[in-house]
Design an enzyme around this catalytic site. Sequence first.
Site, PDB file in Angstrom:
ATOM      1  N   CYS A  50       0.873  -1.089  -0.052  1.00 33.94           N
ATOM      2  CA  CYS A  50      -0.174   0.011  -0.047  1.00 33.94           C
ATOM      3  C   CYS A  50       0.943   1.229   0.088  1.00 33.94           C
ATOM      4  CB  CYS A  50      -0.915  -0.032   1.039  1.00 33.94           C
ATOM      5  SG  CYS A  50      -2.231   1.098   0.923  1.00 33.94           S
TER       6      CYS A  50
ATOM      7  N   HIS B  94      -3.880  -5.285   0.238  1.00 37.32           N
ATOM      8  CA  HIS B  94      -3.597  -5.878   1.651  1.00 37.32           C
ATOM      9  C   HIS B  94      -3.571  -7.272   1.855  1.00 37.32           C
ATOM     10  CE1 HIS B  94      -3.344  -1.658   3.253  1.00 37.32           C
ATOM     11  NE2 HIS B  94      -4.194  -1.491   2.416  1.00 37.32           N
TER      12      HIS B  94
ATOM     13  N   GLU C 105      -1.360  -8.710   3.818  1.00 36.21           N
ATOM     14  CA  GLU C 105      -1.394  -8.902   5.352  1.00 36.21           C
ATOM     15  C   GLU C 105      -2.815  -9.445   6.061  1.00 36.21           C
ATOM     16  OE1 GLU C 105      -2.961  -4.907   5.661  1.00 36.21           O
ATOM     17  OE2 GLU C 105      -1.512  -5.879   4.373  1.00 36.21           O
TER      18      GLU C 105
END
Length: 259
Positions: free
Chosen positions: A112, A220, A222
């Site tokens: 990001c 994203h 994660e």
Amino acid sequence: MSKPVVAIPADIREIEGNVWQATPNQYVRAAVKGADVTVFLVPALDADNDFDGILDRVDGLLVSGSRTNVHPSLYGKEATEAEGPYDRARDATSLPLIKRALERGIPLLAICRGIQELNVVLGGTLANEIQEQPGIWDHRKPDTPELDVAYGIRQKVIVKEGSCLAGVVGAGEIQVNSLHRQAISDMAPRLAVEAVAEDGTIEAVSVIGAKAFAVGVQWHPEYWVGSDQPSNKLFAAFGEAVRDYAATRHGIAHRTAAE
């Protein structure tokens, strides 16, 4: 043998009048669980960070997302309030760490804000409020307090055939959770496109000629690393690159000590 160590640059946050060094837990959790590493948080300082001293002690660099944006003066544009909020201490920490990690061949995963920082470090520029551009979708995070909804996997990207990312998650279409209002505008000469959204927005890049794993993604991975296969594969590949670097680094150190 102890696990390799990955550095994550922190953000500055003001909470109840105090200034905090902060990193969203989802990045720490993904590094620990998805990449199987130990995490070291690097304080965001305007000055006084010893970047080579920090990188001497770690085996990888994970650059997280953030609600702040890279200051436009760092890529040759005038800053406005609309392009904020900014975090100059984060800029002063992340950008030099990225630059030195690439020079030293330390594995890098940039997410990001991280992919945007990577582009700026290598000479590229950023576009703000991309949803206002003709033909560009609204990639912004949904306005909801439910994080599972906000970070929901809802957008298709196309991974380029033969790319570094294709070797990790496969070429062609994958579903991601891309949440941003800024994106790469002029791409740095040393970056290669790894994936794009259907509206043409650059969603992933790699560093051309990098000495080690060096990938940036706009989405994203994660958040869903424990349940989403592409997210898991990306962190696993990063972790493997980190372990390879650590093995080489400690091997050289061991031989030097023996000598």
